[in-house]
Design an enzyme around this catalytic site. Structure first.
Site, mmCIF file in Angstrom:
data_model
loop_
_atom_site.group_PDB
_atom_site.id
_atom_site.type_symbol
_atom_site.label_atom_id
_atom_site.label_comp_id
_atom_site.label_asym_id
_atom_site.label_seq_id
_atom_site.Cartn_x
_atom_site.Cartn_y
_atom_site.Cartn_z
ATOM 1 N N SER A 55 0.793 -1.241 0.000
ATOM 2 C CA SER A 55 0.000 0.000 0.000
ATOM 3 C C SER A 55 0.817 1.280 0.000
ATOM 4 O O SER A 55 0.234 2.367 -0.087
ATOM 5 C CB SER A 55 -0.954 0.008 1.197
ATOM 6 O OG SER A 55 -2.044 -0.848 0.962
ATOM 7 N N LYS A 58 0.033 3.803 -2.645
ATOM 8 C CA LYS A 58 -1.009 4.822 -2.551
ATOM 9 C C LYS A 58 -0.454 6.238 -2.447
ATOM 10 O O LYS A 58 -1.204 7.204 -2.639
ATOM 11 C CB LYS A 58 -1.941 4.494 -1.389
ATOM 12 C CG LYS A 58 -2.771 3.255 -1.683
ATOM 13 C CD LYS A 58 -3.444 2.675 -0.451
ATOM 14 C CE LYS A 58 -4.179 1.390 -0.833
ATOM 15 N NZ LYS A 58 -4.510 0.567 0.334
ATOM 16 N N SER A 109 -6.049 3.336 4.478
ATOM 17 C CA SER A 109 -5.430 2.523 3.431
ATOM 18 C C SER A 109 -6.480 1.777 2.618
ATOM 19 O O SER A 109 -6.308 0.613 2.263
ATOM 20 C CB SER A 109 -4.416 1.532 4.024
ATOM 21 O OG SER A 109 -3.535 1.067 3.041
#
Length: 271
Positions: A55, A58, A109
């Protein structure tokens, strides 16, 4: 003669202690510590090894969205936006602003938020192209992205060095930093708490992003500002990442020399 031997022994102990003070090591498979103000690499370990990044993807997702969407633009959540893993718990039919989705992306997230945001920018395929275009502009020469949330993919990878370049670029984007430095938020009827513990536990931490998948392990990108100086740290596949980032910053803020200067064309500054 005896006094000289004692002095020599004391000097040797002092040198050893100084070396220990300057030594740093981390549990991560790959890591980089970079000075954002001049691009110097203060520490590196397997910096160019291509790896899954989970993640922490992101960070790039948010930057692409900020360049292509308005904060108050509304997007409708579709059934196809539901995703495995961490979530903002969106429901099909909800209308969400880009701003609320960005908080869900960076604090919770949310893999679902990432898919909705990609839709707002023209769909998943176009968004992947935009991600790779911006990565190229930043100078992430050993990276490739195929989705906005960081779920494992054969053609989705980066390196610790490239992620440090991304973090340094992101650190100069005020709206992005406002969002990722937020510890808690209330938006769209939801209470959110940032997964990034360093915001609460490490002096001067001003944000960035956590990540985890079973294949990638724990990944972490962070940014710390002290005494007018800003450093970013990246660890990939690191089971002791919180402590490792704290150790890297203690090391980095005690020294000024580095080994490399990078240039990011898209940031219009030398890093």
């Amino acid at each position: 003669m005896k006094l000289a031997r004692v002095a020599a022994a004391a000097l040797a102990v002092l040198i050893l202690l100084m070396q220990r003070v300057w030594a740093v090591d981390v549990s991560a498979t790959a890591a980089v510590l970079m000075d954002c103000d001049n691009g110097q690499i203060l520490y590196e370990k397997n910096a160019d090894k291509r790896m899954l990044i989970a993640s922490t993807t992101k960070i790039l997702t948010a930057l692409v969205v900020l360049e292509n969407c308005g904060m108050q633009q509304e997007v409708t959540v579709l059934p196809g936006h539901m995703a495995e893993g961490s979530s903002m718990y969106l429901k099909p039919g909800e209308k969400m602003t880009v701003e609320s989705l960005l908080y869900g992306l960076m604090l919770c997230s949310g893999n679902d938020a990432a898919l909705v945001l990609a839709e707002a920018c023209g769909g998943q395929q176009r968004f992947a192209r935009l991600m790779n275009d911006l990565a190229t502009e930043i100078g992430m020469d050993s990276s490739h992205f195929e989705n906005p949330n960081g779920l494992d993919g054969k053609e989705h990878y980066s390196t610790a060095r490239d992620m440090a370049k991304l973090a340094a670029y992101a650190s100069a984007q005020p709206v992005f930093m406002r969002i990722c430095s937020t510890s808690t938020a209330q938006t769209a009827g939801r209470s959110m708490k940032n997964h990034n513990r360093l915001l609460r536990e490490l002096e001067g931490c001003i944000g960035m992003k956590t990540g985890y998948t079973k294949a990638a392990g724990r990944t972490l990108v962070s940014c710390v500002e002290r005494n007018g100086r800003t450093l970013v740290a990246v660890t990939l596949q690191d089971g002791n990442d919180w402590a490792d980032h704290a150790a890297l910053y203690e090391y980095g803020f005690c020294r000024e020399d580095g080994v490399e200067t990078a240039y990011f064309p898209g940031n219009k500054r030398e890093l």
